[in-house]
Design an enzyme around this catalytic site. Structure first.
Site, PDB file in Angstrom:
ATOM      1  N   GLU A 130       0.913  -0.971   0.041  1.00 31.13           N
ATOM      2  CA  GLU A 130      -0.011  -0.159  -0.171  1.00 31.13           C
ATOM      3  C   GLU A 130       0.933   1.172   0.036  1.00 31.13           C
ATOM      4  OE1 GLU A 130      -1.474  -1.225   3.655  1.00 31.13           O
ATOM      5  OE2 GLU A 130      -0.596   0.389   4.777  1.00 31.13           O
ATOM      6  N   LYS A 132       2.719   4.572   1.068  1.00 29.85           N
ATOM      7  CA  LYS A 132       3.423   5.234   2.080  1.00 29.85           C
ATOM      8  C   LYS A 132       3.134   6.571   2.026  1.00 29.85           C
ATOM      9  CE  LYS A 132       7.690   5.106   5.040  1.00 29.85           C
ATOM     10  NZ  LYS A 132       7.499   6.710   5.552  1.00 29.85           N
ATOM     11  N   ASP A 134       2.562  10.455   2.465  1.00 29.42           N
ATOM     12  CA  ASP A 134       3.417  11.348   2.904  1.00 29.42           C
ATOM     13  C   ASP A 134       2.989  12.587   3.871  1.00 29.42           C
ATOM     14  OD1 ASP A 134       6.079  12.199   3.553  1.00 29.42           O
ATOM     15  OD2 ASP A 134       6.619  13.217   1.394  1.00 29.42           O
ATOM     16  N   TYR A 243      -4.625   2.817   8.436  1.00 20.59           N
ATOM     17  CA  TYR A 243      -3.948   1.578   7.667  1.00 20.59           C
ATOM     18  C   TYR A 243      -3.537   0.692   8.679  1.00 20.59           C
ATOM     19  CZ  TYR A 243      -0.015   4.791   8.824  1.00 20.59           C
ATOM     20  OH  TYR A 243       0.763   5.612   9.078  1.00 20.59           O
ATOM     21  N   LYS A 339      11.293   2.947   0.152  1.00 18.28           N
ATOM     22  CA  LYS A 339      11.287   4.412  -0.525  1.00 18.28           C
ATOM     23  C   LYS A 339      11.379   4.568  -1.764  1.00 18.28           C
ATOM     24  CE  LYS A 339      11.907   7.079   2.748  1.00 18.28           C
ATOM     25  NZ  LYS A 339      11.492   8.141   3.822  1.00 18.28           N
ATOM     26  N   CYS A 433      18.048  48.243 -13.829  1.00 18.80           N
ATOM     27  CA  CYS A 433      17.950  46.963 -14.714  1.00 18.80           C
ATOM     28  C   CYS A 433      19.584  46.553 -14.925  1.00 18.80           C
ATOM     29  CB  CYS A 433      17.445  47.189 -15.885  1.00 18.80           C
ATOM     30  SG  CYS A 433      17.264  45.865 -17.027  1.00 18.80           S
ATOM     31  N   CYS A 436      19.843  46.772 -18.869  1.00 18.22           N
ATOM     32  CA  CYS A 436      19.941  47.985 -19.726  1.00 18.22           C
ATOM     33  C   CYS A 436      20.185  49.095 -18.829  1.00 18.22           C
ATOM     34  CB  CYS A 436      18.574  48.348 -20.658  1.00 18.22           C
ATOM     35  SG  CYS A 436      17.414  48.576 -19.529  1.00 18.22           S
ATOM     36  N   CYS A 451      11.743  46.343 -15.222  1.00 20.59           N
ATOM     37  CA  CYS A 451      12.291  47.330 -16.086  1.00 20.59           C
ATOM     38  C   CYS A 451      11.243  47.601 -17.011  1.00 20.59           C
ATOM     39  CB  CYS A 451      13.602  46.715 -16.727  1.00 20.59           C
ATOM     40  SG  CYS A 451      14.007  47.737 -17.892  1.00 20.59           S
ATOM     41  N   CYS A 456      15.146  47.765 -23.620  1.00 17.59           N
ATOM     42  CA  CYS A 456      15.900  46.874 -22.782  1.00 17.59           C
ATOM     43  C   CYS A 456      15.927  45.641 -23.780  1.00 17.59           C
ATOM     44  CB  CYS A 456      15.209  46.666 -21.516  1.00 17.59           C
ATOM     45  SG  CYS A 456      15.889  45.484 -20.555  1.00 17.59           S
TER      46      CYS A 456
HETATM   47  S1  IVH Z   1       2.660   1.023   8.892  1.00 15.72           S
HETATM   48  C1  IVH Z   1       3.388  -0.958  12.934  1.00 15.72           C
HETATM   49  N1  IVH Z   1       1.625   1.911   6.857  1.00 15.72           N
HETATM   50  O1  IVH Z   1       5.647   5.906   7.736  1.00 15.72           O
HETATM   51  C2  IVH Z   1       3.027  -0.069  11.814  1.00 15.72           C
HETATM   52  N2  IVH Z   1       3.153   3.697   8.044  1.00 15.72           N
HETATM   53  O2  IVH Z   1       8.342   5.879   8.057  1.00 15.72           O
HETATM   54  C3  IVH Z   1       4.004   0.824  11.439  1.00 15.72           C
HETATM   55  N3  IVH Z   1       3.259   5.690   6.942  1.00 15.72           N
HETATM   56  O3  IVH Z   1       5.583   5.895  11.335  1.00 15.72           O
HETATM   57  C4  IVH Z   1       3.397   1.790  10.286  1.00 15.72           C
HETATM   58  N4  IVH Z   1       1.947   5.166   5.157  1.00 15.72           N
HETATM   59  O4  IVH Z   1       3.850   7.335  10.020  1.00 15.72           O
HETATM   60  C5  IVH Z   1       2.326   2.087   7.736  1.00 15.72           C
HETATM   61  N5  IVH Z   1       0.559   2.438   4.673  1.00 15.72           N
HETATM   62  C6  IVH Z   1       1.575   2.749   5.754  1.00 15.72           C
HETATM   63  C7  IVH Z   1       1.911   4.121   5.992  1.00 15.72           C
HETATM   64  C8  IVH Z   1       2.920   4.193   7.063  1.00 15.72           C
HETATM   65  C9  IVH Z   1       2.741   6.228   6.070  1.00 15.72           C
HETATM   66  C10 IVH Z   1       4.425   6.235   8.038  1.00 15.72           C
HETATM   67  C11 IVH Z   1       4.015   6.105   9.255  1.00 15.72           C
HETATM   68  C12 IVH Z   1       5.141   5.493  10.104  1.00 15.72           C
HETATM   69  C13 IVH Z   1       6.183   6.050   8.925  1.00 15.72           C
HETATM   70  C14 IVH Z   1       7.781   5.120   8.923  1.00 15.72           C
END
Ligand code: IVH
Length: 693
Positions: A130, A132, A134, A243, A339, A433, A436, A451, A456
């Site tokens: 899934e 991650k 941000d 999540y 990542k 400027c 010029c 300007c 120019c």
């Molecule tokens: S699982 C034990 N799932 O990423 C569960 N974390 O770099 C651990 N994060 O601290 C977290 N999306 O804040 C999980 N789909 C996702 C996530 C996620 C973002 C963040 C979360 C975690 C950090 C770790």
């Protein structure tokens, strides 16, 4: 907390190690990690990227795992998180909030899989992958169906109580049907994010208030959680993905749902309870090779999502297996983050240039020590205007954090004042400027110095570059460098000179063979027949972009018709506001401009509107008819709106009609249209919505 010379020494140590990894003393490595954690978690001022931090952290782990007797209780590897920001009440989590181990390539994932297989005793594992997200992580506690507490991650053991702020996020339900599932209390985890659209709107608002824009949606989301006034949080349009379930207390005697036996089931359960959990966004993959394929292909399309993600999270789907594998003090052994390539890095501002654009606007540009970011090398970056430099307190010689998100132009996130050595210089804006020497001017309520000299040379060159550009007259094989060269040689003093270019002279120039000469001649000749809107856009009138140029072109026969229109008449055009109308009016009342247009006409350029409908509008090919009295729009304006978007106005109701727009007191046309099933009958408000989309 750290004195300045110490900060500089730590930064030098980190950079030296990262550019050339070498044996590093365990003690200084631990101190270096602690220092950077403090910068990141406590001060919210990271000095190295996550990726760089990880490299240092991995070095620590490898030293410690080679000799476990070296592990001390205060090692960064031995704790769950980091210190707290003390401004909100601190509350312990029911279960500590762990972080995730990071991976960056297929080899890391294969390694993770191998260890997990060893620990689990299975041959092949099923993973749930899934996004991650941000943003900023949160933990929520629901009891007896009600949301009772929301906390930040804090140091992982305890977080700050931000319940009132979290209640402002509309995708987080205030109550959920826990008892239906035999649950008394539950603790869940997720991420607060700001979508790219909300972020853009938020920055737009800041701009209107003359405040500096925020660097990215993550900063905007994280900053929002700790705001003093929950109402302000509500205005920020935040979102949350949930999540993870970290703790479940059943109602005595109740049987828990089998959904809790898998991670994907847990996501479904959360979804069923009313949370925004990753549903469409998650993927079940059998075996690590499928996971790797998915990760690599997902990274390519990461920018298509409406929100930022910085990677993917790979989780073993089977929850009993997760429990069997357990966790280290830092992260679970059943999950890993993959990542994406970093898009933030630090570099130094080596020089500042002031560039003059085609409208005379002077833009400060930072020349950087070149750095590789998201697949390209960045060596210069716009600092927009004087205000921007002041607000971000950017100085010549500063170390700055640069971010490049997808197709977005690189931005300076912040300057790092703690790394200053004292030799950095305040950036002063020129008063004349740089091209010029004319005195620069600034209009009231504008941030830009300009300007305004018609002579120019920088502006003239930029205007020629704009005129030939792809979206304007599209004169291919006429690169920017050549335009500058021709201008300097005196053979291209202005826009009309494009059409009288002395090719005998061009042939004598180095690098101009017969072929490139012919190509250029053909491209110039071809441009004479470009549609009118391209010419209007190519003139480089302030505030007149491509869309406005199309609208304006669709309303006139000949370009010089614009000399006869008043500002009010111009404003009656779709999307032309006061500012744009004023700018067009001024342009067509300036003698030099008219003389230039006449010259272009005599050189054979197309000046007339040959195709009265913009076929590529969002109503292209659709037939409309208005009936009854419209209350919000004038009938003529409404019809013009249809035509400007490529639609047609019909004279009466027939089977060719696609939309009948019905105003007040509509009569026979409406009755007739009701009998033809294919005609969509819509209100004026529906029409306005349709036009906007
Ligand atoms: S699982 C034990 N799932 O990423 C569960 N974390 O770099 C651990 N994060 O601290 C977290 N999306 O804040 C999980 N789909 C996702 C996530 C996620 C973002 C963040 C979360 C975690 C950090 C770790």
């Amino acid at each position: 907390m750290y004195p300045k010379d110490q900060i500089i020494a730590y930064q030098a140590l980190a950079k030296a190690y990262l550019t050339n990894p070498h044996t590093i003393e365990l003690d200084s490595l631990k101190k270096l990690l602690k220092f950077n954690e403090y910068q990141y978690y406590v001060l919210n001022e990271p000095l190295i990227s996550d990726y760089e931090y990880d490299q240092l952290y991995q070095q620590l782990i490898s030293i410690e795992s080679a000799n476990t007797s070296l592990i001390t209780p205060d090692s960064p590897s031995q704790r769950v998180g980091n210190s707290l920001n003390a401004s909100f009440v601190t509350i312990p989590h029911l279960v500590p909030m762990l972080s995730l181990e990071n991976s960056y390539n297929a080899a890391d994932l294969i390694d993770f899989d191998r260890k997990a297989i060893e620990g689990a005793g299975n041959e092949k594992l099923t993973y749930c992958v899934e996004p991650k997200f941000d943003g900023a992580s949160i933990s929520l506690v629901y009891e007896n169906d009600l949301l009772v507490r929301a906390c930040t991650r804090g140091d992982g053991v305890a977080g700050e109580d931000i319940t009132q702020n979290i209640k402002q996020i509309k995708s987080i339900p205030l109550s959920i049907p826990l008892s239906d599932y035999g649950i008394k209390q539950i603790e869940i985890r997720g991420e607060v994010i700001m979508s790219k659209n909300s972020f853009a709107a938020f920055n737009e608002k800041l701009k209107l208030k003359q405040q500096a824009p925020l660097a990215n949606p993550r900063n905007a989301a994280a900053g929002s959680l700790r705001m003093k006034d929950p109402k302000e949080v509500g205005e920020r349009n935040l979102d949350a993905f949930i999540y993870h379930i970290s703790y479940v207390l059943p109602i005595p005697g109740a049987k828990l749902t089998p959904l809790l036996q898998t991670h994907s089931g847990t996501l479904s359960l959360l979804w069923n309870m009313g949370f925004r959990s990753p549903q469409k966004e998650r993927k079940i993959s059998e075996g690590i090779n499928n996971v790797i394929d998915y990760c690599t292909s997902f990274e390519i399309g990461r920018d298509q999502l409406p929100y930022d993600i910085d990677g993917l999270v790979i989780k073993i789907d089977d929850v009993p297996l997760q429990e069997k594998l357990g966790m280290t003090s830092h992260h679970p052994r059943w999950a890993i983050a993959y990542k994406f390539k970093a898009r933030q890095a630090t570099t130094i501002i080596e020089n500042v240039e002031f560039q003059v654009g085609r409208t005379g606007a002077v833009t400060p540009v930072a020349k950087l020590q070149p750095l590789a970011l998201g697949g390209v090398t960045v060596s210069s970056i716009s600092m927009h205007n004087e205000e921007y430099i002041k607000e971000k307190d950017i100085r010549l010689g500063d170390t700055v954090i640069i971010e490049r998100a997808g197709d977005v132009i690189p931005q300076i996130v912040q300057s790092i004042s703690s790394l200053r050595k004292g030799t950095e210089k305040i950036i002063t804006f020129p008063t004349t400027c740089p091209a010029c020497n004319a005195t620069l001017e600034k209009e009231e309520a504008e941030a830009v110095w300009r300007c305004i000299s018609p002579l120019c040379k920088a502006q003239i060159v930029e205007r020629i570059i704009h005129f030939v550009s792809k979206d304007a007259m599209d004169i291919k094989s006429f690169g920017e460098a050549n335009i500058r060269k021709f201008y300097d040689l005196g053979i291209l003093p202005n826009v009309p000179a494009i059409y009288t270019l002395d090719f005998n002279k061009v042939t004598q120039l180095e690098g101009f063979g017969k072929k490139s000469n012919e190509n250029l001649q053909a491209a110039i000749a071809h441009s004479k027949n470009q549609p009118l809107y391209r010419l209007i856009y190519g003139l480089g009138i302030r505030f007149v972009g491509e869309t406005t140029a199309k609208t304006v072109a669709s309303q006139i026969q000949h370009i010089l018709d614009l000399t006869n229109l008043t500002e009010e008449q111009l404003q009656s055009f779709e999307d032309v506001g006061v500012k744009v109308a004023k700018s067009i009016y001024q342009y067509f009342h300036e003698e030099n401009n008219i003389a230039m247009i006449r010259e272009l006409e005599s050189l054979g350029l197309n000046m007339i509107q040959t195709n009265t409908t913009a076929v590529d509008g969002n109503l292209a090919g659709l037939n409309f008819l208005f009936t009854g009295t419209l209350t919000q729009l004038k009938r003529a304006d409404a019809e013009a709106m249809v035509e400007a978007r490529g639609g047609h106005i019909l004279g009466g109701v027939s089977s060719k009609l696609n939309y009948l727009v019905v105003g007040e007191d509509a009569g026979s046309k409406l009755e007739k249209a009701k009998k033809i099933a294919s005609i969509k009958i819509i209100t004026e408000a529906d029409f306005i919505d349709l036009v906007k989309n």
